[in-house]
Motif scaffolding. Structure first.
Motif, PDB file in Angstrom:
ATOM      1  N   GLY A 235       0.869  -1.258  -0.026  1.00 22.28           N
ATOM      2  CA  GLY A 235       0.043  -0.065  -0.014  1.00 22.28           C
ATOM      3  C   GLY A 235       0.791   1.268   0.065  1.00 22.28           C
ATOM      4  N   VAL A 236       0.311   2.234  -0.871  1.00 20.73           N
ATOM      5  CA  VAL A 236       1.425   3.465  -1.005  1.00 20.73           C
ATOM      6  C   VAL A 236       1.176   4.358   0.119  1.00 20.73           C
ATOM      7  CG1 VAL A 236      -0.332   4.457  -2.270  1.00 20.73           C
ATOM      8  CG2 VAL A 236       1.907   5.237  -2.887  1.00 20.73           C
ATOM      9  N   GLN A 237       0.022   4.532   0.713  1.00 17.73           N
ATOM     10  CA  GLN A 237      -0.147   5.652   1.726  1.00 17.73           C
ATOM     11  C   GLN A 237       0.787   5.581   2.957  1.00 17.73           C
ATOM     12  OE1 GLN A 237      -4.526   5.934   2.883  1.00 17.73           O
ATOM     13  NE2 GLN A 237      -5.188   4.655   1.013  1.00 17.73           N
ATOM     14  N   GLN A 238       1.057   4.620   3.633  1.00 13.17           N
ATOM     15  CA  GLN A 238       1.658   4.442   4.777  1.00 13.17           C
ATOM     16  C   GLN A 238       3.070   4.988   4.271  1.00 13.17           C
ATOM     17  OE1 GLN A 238       2.976   0.653   6.363  1.00 13.17           O
ATOM     18  NE2 GLN A 238       3.617   1.510   8.361  1.00 13.17           N
ATOM     19  N   VAL A 239       3.740   4.389   3.237  1.00 13.22           N
ATOM     20  CA  VAL A 239       5.307   4.567   3.079  1.00 13.22           C
ATOM     21  C   VAL A 239       5.232   6.046   2.394  1.00 13.22           C
ATOM     22  CG1 VAL A 239       6.948   3.908   1.608  1.00 13.22           C
ATOM     23  CG2 VAL A 239       5.819   2.071   2.711  1.00 13.22           C
ATOM     24  N   PHE A 240       4.482   6.420   1.677  1.00 14.56           N
ATOM     25  CA  PHE A 240       4.456   7.752   1.032  1.00 14.56           C
ATOM     26  C   PHE A 240       4.297   8.846   2.108  1.00 14.56           C
ATOM     27  CE2 PHE A 240       2.515  11.172  -1.365  1.00 14.56           C
ATOM     28  CZ  PHE A 240       3.578  11.337  -2.411  1.00 14.56           C
ATOM     29  N   MET A 241       3.603   8.609   3.138  1.00 15.09           N
ATOM     30  CA  MET A 241       3.331   9.641   4.185  1.00 15.09           C
ATOM     31  C   MET A 241       4.631   9.697   5.109  1.00 15.09           C
ATOM     32  SD  MET A 241       0.647  11.485   4.537  1.00 15.09           S
ATOM     33  CE  MET A 241       1.132  11.851   6.012  1.00 15.09           C
ATOM     34  N   LEU A 242       5.149   8.580   5.176  1.00 17.96           N
ATOM     35  CA  LEU A 242       6.362   8.504   6.025  1.00 17.96           C
ATOM     36  C   LEU A 242       7.724   8.592   5.647  1.00 17.96           C
ATOM     37  CD1 LEU A 242       5.294   5.865   8.362  1.00 17.96           C
ATOM     38  CD2 LEU A 242       4.950   8.125   9.039  1.00 17.96           C
ATOM     39  N   TYR A 243       8.173   8.286   4.186  1.00 19.26           N
ATOM     40  CA  TYR A 243       9.314   8.259   3.854  1.00 19.26           C
ATOM     41  C   TYR A 243       9.698   9.725   3.003  1.00 19.26           C
ATOM     42  CZ  TYR A 243       8.661   7.586  -1.348  1.00 19.26           C
ATOM     43  OH  TYR A 243       8.302   7.811  -2.829  1.00 19.26           O
ATOM     44  N   ASN A 244      11.011   9.759   2.881  1.00 15.51           N
ATOM     45  CA  ASN A 244      11.882  10.860   2.330  1.00 15.51           C
ATOM     46  C   ASN A 244      12.960  10.551   1.244  1.00 15.51           C
ATOM     47  OD1 ASN A 244      14.140  11.394   3.972  1.00 15.51           O
ATOM     48  ND2 ASN A 244      12.306  11.093   5.426  1.00 15.51           N
ATOM     49  N   PRO A 245      13.479  11.406   0.530  1.00 18.35           N
ATOM     50  CA  PRO A 245      14.491  11.057  -0.186  1.00 18.35           C
ATOM     51  C   PRO A 245      15.891  10.400   0.656  1.00 18.35           C
ATOM     52  CG  PRO A 245      13.582  13.025  -1.174  1.00 18.35           C
ATOM     53  CD  PRO A 245      13.141  12.944   0.383  1.00 18.35           C
ATOM     54  N   LEU A 246      15.900  10.781   1.940  1.00 22.55           N
ATOM     55  CA  LEU A 246      17.098  10.145   2.564  1.00 22.55           C
ATOM     56  C   LEU A 246      17.035   8.770   2.838  1.00 22.55           C
ATOM     57  CD1 LEU A 246      17.417  13.168   5.090  1.00 22.55           C
ATOM     58  CD2 LEU A 246      19.004  12.629   3.170  1.00 22.55           C
ATOM     59  N   VAL A 247      15.692   8.247   2.804  1.00 23.03           N
ATOM     60  CA  VAL A 247      15.322   6.760   3.027  1.00 23.03           C
ATOM     61  C   VAL A 247      14.909   5.909   2.036  1.00 23.03           C
ATOM     62  CG1 VAL A 247      15.258   7.176   5.658  1.00 23.03           C
ATOM     63  CG2 VAL A 247      13.269   7.326   4.331  1.00 23.03           C
ATOM     64  N   TYR A 248      15.117   6.514   0.636  1.00 21.12           N
ATOM     65  CA  TYR A 248      14.507   5.877  -0.336  1.00 21.12           C
ATOM     66  C   TYR A 248      15.359   4.318  -0.567  1.00 21.12           C
ATOM     67  CZ  TYR A 248      12.111   9.440  -2.664  1.00 21.12           C
ATOM     68  OH  TYR A 248      11.079  10.672  -3.143  1.00 21.12           O
ATOM     69  N   GLU A 249      16.584   4.356   0.114  1.00 22.23           N
ATOM     70  CA  GLU A 249      17.279   3.184  -0.153  1.00 22.23           C
ATOM     71  C   GLU A 249      16.901   1.991   0.603  1.00 22.23           C
ATOM     72  OE1 GLU A 249      21.894   1.517   0.560  1.00 22.23           O
ATOM     73  OE2 GLU A 249      21.431   3.526   0.594  1.00 22.23           O
ATOM     74  N   VAL A 250      16.099   2.253   1.659  1.00 21.77           N
ATOM     75  CA  VAL A 250      15.417   1.233   2.501  1.00 21.77           C
ATOM     76  C   VAL A 250      14.120   1.383   2.490  1.00 21.77           C
ATOM     77  CG1 VAL A 250      17.559   1.064   3.833  1.00 21.77           C
ATOM     78  CG2 VAL A 250      15.651   2.600   4.506  1.00 21.77           C
TER      79      VAL A 250
END
Length: 302
Positions: A235-250
């Motif tokens: 699901g895209v909602q959770q990750v999209f709300m919490l992530y940012n370019p600094l953690v794209y790798e994980v």
């Protein structure tokens, strides 16, 4: 079953089939009819030409996805986060249902159930905002750390914390709601089994291990199979709300990758191809898990 027998069943149980009709229509309209759009995955789709008029390109978009430098990263992240959620999050609703079943004060049990259910009804926009606030430099967690003399930690920008945050926030939000089915299954266990066990000197842990859990094992297997089928669909909602370019790798998963690369650039065929890949993997996993369940426990979805 003959046609005559089927017609007789329809007449006898007509009201029940009417109750079934809305569910059948839902799946037909929203699940089966849209499958016509799968053709887009094999085309260079143009909204102006439509599905029938767009150029057929075969497996071009699948090959592009597999050859993309980010494929290994997003596939690994999706698989790892899903496995973490499955391994750590799946047992929690079961444990929660077992604990609620042991509460004898009815008002306390109802209150606890309500409190556990409430987070499910918040969208990830709201719940994600609460998580961000709690983990901010001046949020609740860092306030506790500062109280003990520690330095604030920017959790959402640290790769080593991000997957843990996803798993824990998912457990907090959904475990209470997921426990409803287990609570219902436990309520159907024959009370005489517990009475007989107590007469034989069984303690509470023995009742749980040898009566309650075996009684709901079929429910556990079925829900595990269903959850395994969605292992690539976080699901895209959770990750999209919490992530940012600094953690794209994980933290970058297939769903967010499709949103960034496919939908924002209006590459509908590419996005559909990746979605079809996810669905195919899920279908294979469901069949495999169902086969294993039938082989080792005698249960399964079919």
């Amino acid at each position: 079953m003959t046609r005559k027998t089927a017609a007789g069943m329809m007449r006898r149980n007509g009201i029940l089939y009417l109750f079934l009709l809305p569910g059948v229509l839902y799946f037909i309209v929203f699940k089966y009819l849209p499958m016509y759009g799968i053709l887009i995955a094999f085309q260079d789709y143009s909204p102006f030409k439509g599905i029938l008029g767009s150029d057929f390109v075969g497996f071009k978009h699948f090959i592009r996805f597999f050859e993309d430098d980010e494929f290994v990263t997003v596939f690994r992240n999706t698989l790892l986060i899903s496995l973490y959620k499955l391994a750590l999050g799946f047992p929690v609703p079961i444990a929660l249902a077992l604990l609620l079943n042991e509460v004898r004060l009815a008002w306390f049990r109802r209150t606890a159930q309500t409190l556990f259910y409430i987070p499910h009804f918040f969208s990830w926009v709201i719940f994600g905002g609460l998580v961000i606030q709690a983990l901010s430099s001046k949020g609740m967690i860092n306030s506790v750390i500062a109280m003990f003399g520690g330095e604030p930690i920017l959790f959402l920008t640290q790769k080593e914390y991000f997957r843990t945050i996803l798993v824990v926030s998912e457990i907090i939000k959904e475990s209470g709601w997921a426990s409803i089915i287990y609570v219902a299954a436990i309520s159907g266990v024959n009370p005489s089994l517990y009475e007989a066990a107590r007469m034989d000197g069984a303690k509470k842990r023995h009742e749980i291990m040898h009566i309650t859990i075996p009684a709901i094992s079929t429910t556990i297997v079925i829900l595990f199979i269903l959850q395994l089928g969605n292992i690539l669909e976080l699901g895209v909602q959770q990750v999209f709300m919490l992530y940012n370019p600094l953690v794209y790798e994980v933290g970058d998963i297939i769903d967010t990758y499709v949103y960034r690369v496919g939908l924002t650039e209006q590459k509908y065929s590419f996005a559909t191809a990746v979605g079809l890949f996810q669905a195919t993997v899920g279908l294979i996993l469901i069949y495999a898990a169902n086969g294993l369940a039938k082989r080792f426990s005698g249960g399964g979805l079919w």
